[in-house]
Design an enzyme around this catalytic site. Structure first.
Site, PDB file in Angstrom:
ATOM      1  N   GLU A  59       4.698  12.815  11.954  1.00  0.00           N
ATOM      2  CA  GLU A  59       3.292  12.783  11.504  1.00  0.00           C
ATOM      3  C   GLU A  59       3.976  13.264  10.362  1.00  0.00           C
ATOM      4  O   GLU A  59       3.446  12.607   8.519  1.00  0.00           O
ATOM      5  CB  GLU A  59       2.167  13.604  11.683  1.00  0.00           C
ATOM      6  CG  GLU A  59       2.256  12.332  13.618  1.00  0.00           C
ATOM      7  CD  GLU A  59       1.956  10.330  12.999  1.00  0.00           C
ATOM      8  OE1 GLU A  59       0.588  10.456  11.582  1.00  0.00           O
ATOM      9  OE2 GLU A  59       1.255   9.515  13.632  1.00  0.00           O
ATOM     10  N   TYR A 142      -6.349  13.181   8.812  1.00  0.00           N
ATOM     11  CA  TYR A 142      -5.676  12.312   8.433  1.00  0.00           C
ATOM     12  C   TYR A 142      -4.416  12.945  10.176  1.00  0.00           C
ATOM     13  O   TYR A 142      -4.755  11.969  11.383  1.00  0.00           O
ATOM     14  CB  TYR A 142      -4.789  11.993   8.165  1.00  0.00           C
ATOM     15  CG  TYR A 142      -3.546  10.674   9.299  1.00  0.00           C
ATOM     16  CD1 TYR A 142      -3.893   9.643   9.609  1.00  0.00           C
ATOM     17  CD2 TYR A 142      -2.249  10.982   8.814  1.00  0.00           C
ATOM     18  CE1 TYR A 142      -3.149   9.216  10.510  1.00  0.00           C
ATOM     19  CE2 TYR A 142      -1.267  10.721   9.482  1.00  0.00           C
ATOM     20  CZ  TYR A 142      -1.894  10.016  10.306  1.00  0.00           C
ATOM     21  OH  TYR A 142      -0.345   8.684  10.976  1.00  0.00           O
ATOM     22  N   ASP A 160      -5.686   6.069   8.159  1.00  0.00           N
ATOM     23  CA  ASP A 160      -4.465   6.841   7.428  1.00  0.00           C
ATOM     24  C   ASP A 160      -4.911   5.368   6.193  1.00  0.00           C
ATOM     25  O   ASP A 160      -5.474   4.634   6.522  1.00  0.00           O
ATOM     26  CB  ASP A 160      -3.468   6.755   8.150  1.00  0.00           C
ATOM     27  CG  ASP A 160      -2.445   5.138   8.368  1.00  0.00           C
ATOM     28  OD1 ASP A 160      -3.297   4.752   8.659  1.00  0.00           O
ATOM     29  OD2 ASP A 160      -1.579   5.196   8.228  1.00  0.00           O
ATOM     30  N   CYS A 212      -1.226  -6.985   7.966  1.00  0.00           N
ATOM     31  CA  CYS A 212      -1.999  -7.014   7.177  1.00  0.00           C
ATOM     32  C   CYS A 212      -1.294  -5.946   6.025  1.00  0.00           C
ATOM     33  O   CYS A 212      -1.618  -5.052   5.603  1.00  0.00           O
ATOM     34  CB  CYS A 212      -3.317  -6.426   7.600  1.00  0.00           C
ATOM     35  SG  CYS A 212      -4.602  -6.201   6.684  1.00  0.00           S
ATOM     36  N   CYS A 219      -2.459 -13.608   6.533  1.00  0.00           N
ATOM     37  CA  CYS A 219      -3.283 -14.078   7.103  1.00  0.00           C
ATOM     38  C   CYS A 219      -3.600 -15.080   8.129  1.00  0.00           C
ATOM     39  O   CYS A 219      -4.083 -15.783   9.144  1.00  0.00           O
ATOM     40  CB  CYS A 219      -4.495 -14.677   6.514  1.00  0.00           C
ATOM     41  SG  CYS A 219      -4.878 -12.542   5.133  1.00  0.00           S
ATOM     42  N   CYS A 222      -2.630 -14.760  11.448  1.00  0.00           N
ATOM     43  CA  CYS A 222      -3.356 -13.302  11.925  1.00  0.00           C
ATOM     44  C   CYS A 222      -3.619 -12.959  13.355  1.00  0.00           C
ATOM     45  O   CYS A 222      -4.562 -14.202  13.369  1.00  0.00           O
ATOM     46  CB  CYS A 222      -3.715 -12.650  10.822  1.00  0.00           C
ATOM     47  SG  CYS A 222      -4.697 -10.974  10.956  1.00  0.00           S
ATOM     48  N   CYS A 228     -12.217 -11.081  10.517  1.00  0.00           N
ATOM     49  CA  CYS A 228     -11.605 -11.215   9.278  1.00  0.00           C
ATOM     50  C   CYS A 228     -12.463 -11.057   8.005  1.00  0.00           C
ATOM     51  O   CYS A 228     -12.581 -12.503   7.773  1.00  0.00           O
ATOM     52  CB  CYS A 228     -10.467 -11.021   9.238  1.00  0.00           C
ATOM     53  SG  CYS A 228      -9.633  -9.925   7.472  1.00  0.00           S
TER      54      CYS A 228
END
Length: 372
Positions: A59, A142, A160, A212, A219, A222, A228
């Site tokens: 991370e 985060y 994030d 995404c 899309c 998706c 959405c």
DNA sequence: CAACCGTGGCA
DNA sequence: TTGCCAAGGTT
């Protein structure tokens, strides 16, 4: 290894979802993740979830850095320093040299500090909760949420840039970032499922990377299209809304490369704070402070010599300015050691590109044709 | 809040 | 080619 998840299989909604009439569907997300989630080295489970040391190290490396760049560094670090105590026991300069090329070098300095705190003050055990993790240097909101969720299975808020993008599109958040962070965190908390707390943020991030995406989001295929709002409007690519950025100013500088017949160069260790902090570098002037009111010249050389400026300057783009760096070269007779200014932390060493930040790698490369 | 702090890939 | 920006944190 998404398919090997140790979290519960059943998925239920939180009862307090009120962000949208058509609810975000974690089941669809997990189904996508179990099929398309990536097998990354820091996800290897031990035995149920990945070790906190691996999650933490990855991370930190992943902050503002893409996965493909991180992988070789992660493998190198875990090979050289298999646990947090080994990393804490390593000299900081070794850690910085291993970090060279990754950028944002304060991360490496904080990494070493945090490793020492965990190894020698916390008995080698990482805190499992957000509060304890936040007390470690280099861990912000985060990263604390990510470690507590991914390594310890806690129901933390993990937002994030990827998750911001997904949720900003799902709920058509028109507030520009970074002001929208509070709003998006509230959305995350509202849609977060009770099950698979370790997988959920990772699934969102993988999904954001693969489907995404920033530009040209997928899309049409998706799995989360139903819920959405931006997708239904056909405006997904225009989210998240961001405030306009300032243009990057240009700076100029000179790097001085002195070498002898044995191929040794004069290298300095940069100050611990600030740009390229703590890293090895060629002596240089005119570029690494905010308001360069005077133009750098050969008069700024670390010592008097027959300096020659190469025809092609090195170009390098930092986060907040673009640099045009001239490269001055001189060759010294063997055995001559010039007087250096007081206080300069310099040594004659054979430069190794792998130990240098990218800017200085470029300088070294520019000098190669003139090298002994 | 805004400036500071790297790098490389991609359109 | 230039511009954009990524699994952010610190001051």
């Amino acid at each position: 290894m998404p398919n090997n998840h140790a979290d519960t299989q059943m998925v239920t909604h939180n009862s307090d979802i009120s962000v949208n009439d058509s609810a975000f569907d974690p089941v669809a997300l997990f189904a996508w993740y179990d099929r398309h989630g990536r097998d990354l080295p820091w996800r290897h489970r031990w035995p149920a979830l990945a070790p906190a040391y691996h999650v933490w190290l990855s991370e930190i490396m992943l902050q503002q850095t893409v996965v493909a760049t991180v992988i070789p560094y992660f493998l190198d670090f875990t090979r050289r320093w298999p646990d947090v105590t080994a990393l804490a026991s390593a000299p900081l300069d070794d850690v910085l040299a291993a970090w060279a090329g990754l950028g944002y070098y304060a991360r490496a300095r904080n990494l070493h500090k945090a490793a020492n705190k965990v190894a020698f003050e916390l008995g080698g055990i990482f805190p499992a909760d957000v509060g304890g993790l936040r007390d470690l240097p280099g861990i912000g909101p985060y990263t604390a949420g990510a470690i507590s969720a991914i390594a310890f299975g806690q129901h933390s808020t993990v937002v994030d840039g990827n998750i911001e993008r997904v949720l900003a599109r799902q709920y058509a958040v028109t507030t520009p970032l970074p002001a929208a962070k509070v709003e998006i965190s509230a959305i995350y908390a509202a849609i977060r499922p009770d099950q698979r707390p370790s997988d959920f943020p990772q699934a969102l991030m993988d999904f954001a990377n693969a489907v995404c995406t920033v530009k040209a989001p997928g899309c049409s295929s998706c799995p989360l299209a139903t819920s959405c709002i931006a997708g239904r409007q056909g405006t997904a690519a225009s989210f998240p809304v961001k405030t306009a950025k300032k243009p990057k100013p240009a700076r100029r500088g000179i790097a001085f490369v002195a070498f002898d017949a044995e191929g040794r160069c004069l290298l300095v260790k940069r100050p611990d704070k600030g740009l390229l902090g703590g890293m090895l570098a060629f002596p240089s002037v005119g570029w690494d402070h905010r308001a360069p009111d005077s133009v750098a010249s050969l008069d700024d050389a670390p010592f008097a010599a027959d300096w020659v400026i190469l025809d092609d300057p090195v170009q390098h783009v930092f986060t907040h300015f673009a640099l045009d760096m001239q490269v001055a070269v001189t060759r010294l007779d063997t055995g001559i050691s010039p007087d250096l200014p007081d206080g300069i932390d310099a040594n004659w060493v054979t430069p190794r590109a792998a130990d240098l930040p990218s800017l200085m790698r470029k300088v070294l490369k520019a000098v190669q044709p003139h090298y002994p």
